[in-house]
Design a protein around this motif. Sequence first.
Motif, mmCIF file in Angstrom:
data_model
loop_
_atom_site.group_PDB
_atom_site.id
_atom_site.type_symbol
_atom_site.label_atom_id
_atom_site.label_comp_id
_atom_site.label_asym_id
_atom_site.label_seq_id
_atom_site.Cartn_x
_atom_site.Cartn_y
_atom_site.Cartn_z
ATOM 1 N N ALA A 51 0.895 -1.261 0.128
ATOM 2 C CA ALA A 51 0.068 -0.248 -0.088
ATOM 3 C C ALA A 51 0.993 1.319 -0.104
ATOM 4 N N GLY A 52 0.490 2.266 -0.538
ATOM 5 C CA GLY A 52 0.966 3.627 -0.437
ATOM 6 C C GLY A 52 0.459 4.310 0.706
ATOM 7 N N ALA A 53 1.169 5.196 1.264
ATOM 8 C CA ALA A 53 0.830 6.016 2.489
ATOM 9 C C ALA A 53 -0.507 6.761 2.439
ATOM 10 N N ARG A 54 -0.581 7.425 1.114
ATOM 11 C CA ARG A 54 -2.009 7.981 0.983
ATOM 12 C C ARG A 54 -2.984 7.023 0.965
ATOM 13 N N ASP A 55 -2.807 5.866 0.542
ATOM 14 C CA ASP A 55 -3.899 4.862 0.477
ATOM 15 C C ASP A 55 -4.261 4.458 1.798
ATOM 16 N N VAL A 56 -3.373 4.434 2.798
ATOM 17 C CA VAL A 56 -3.554 3.732 4.149
ATOM 18 C C VAL A 56 -4.465 5.322 4.738
ATOM 19 N N ALA A 57 -3.756 6.478 4.376
ATOM 20 C CA ALA A 57 -4.530 7.422 5.297
ATOM 21 C C ALA A 57 -6.016 7.601 4.736
#
Length: 420
Positions: A178-184
């Motif tokens: 996952a990307g950080a923005r996806d997790v956010a």
Amino acid sequence: MPGGRAGLRSGAAVLIAAVVAASAGGPAGAATADTGGGGSATPGSGSGSGSGGSGSGASGPPTALPEAPMVTEGGECLPPSETVIDREVWTEGALGLPEARGFTEGGGAAVAVLGSGVDDTAAALDGAVEGAGEDCVGFGTFLAGIVAARAQDGSGMVGVAPAARVLAVGVTDDRGVAGARDVAEGIESAVGDGADVVLVGAPVPAAGGDTGMEAALRAAADADALVVAPATVPTDDGPVAALPQPGPGVLAVAATGPDGAPAESGPTVDADGDPVRPDLAAPGRAAMGVGPGGDGHFTSGGDAVAAAFVAGAAALLRSHEPALSAAEAAERLTSTAYPAPGAASEALLGAGTLDPVAALTAVPAPREAGEAPEAAAFSPDPPTAPTVGRTLAVAGGSALLILVAALGAAAVRHGRARRT
């Protein structure tokens, strides 16, 4: 002291002769169930429903438990398991879960699982998951089962909070990254859907710039949602710090094995060379759970699995005491943990090992030095060495990061001082 409580006092169950080497021709990294006494896993029609055999107690060759890895190389989905184990899993006694469920089974609590998705094909997750769908990797389904799998006839697998709701929030690609923005965005989605607890179970390549994480964490804090995540992420070169730096209100979880010892032999260091110190520890090696495609069982491990046990315990706690805030729940979980035995272990276990019964009763449970642990009913082999590092390198991240926090009100958990 009741018998179940005595088992809890042991801290964790020990491995017994319930595992043997994987049989020739078995799947790579598979765990095997011993065929001797107490109900063994054997192929056949057995009592377990779904595609495969059950731990019926009959003699026969060992049966492999496949691994549900956090990250795959991609290309093929995790096939269904053909084995159902009917013996009680070691984590039940190690955490005193039968006694804990006597207070509550988590009804009314919602746990969001951020990861590869959740497949609710298994009867143990049928009706328990909102937003269920495909889970090619299988790890999200495994975590959801640890949190809230319903009891089934012929199966020894039960989730920590089997009456809790699971909110499936897919944030990864088809390899589990996952990307950080996806997790956010996943955190914000989970909070918007009413999650009481948010479990982050996906490795995230490091990313610069504004990822939206601060806004997501503020949203979780405003909604009084507790966010739980692993302290480290496994790679081919060893564990990597999952938190860029500790901070107020953070709840990061480390893994222990069936003997109660830390899964890692030494502390992980962050980018600055400082030891990564978790807040809490929970079982995270040789764990058994469900997976996609049927009722068969899998094995997995790591700090993310340990975080799933903590998320389930948080669901029990917030169900039992609905007025408890997220920050107060985090404080209760850490302050009632079994204290780590000495400074060396504290660096690996934080406040100590999760004690769900003590958290529910708000009474820390002292453990006598040298108290003998109980034998486990069943413990699968731990998974093989992780192959996450190269996969994440392909994804373009040279460093790994799980952006997590255990959030509540502005008040910081005053009881974060560790006991010795």
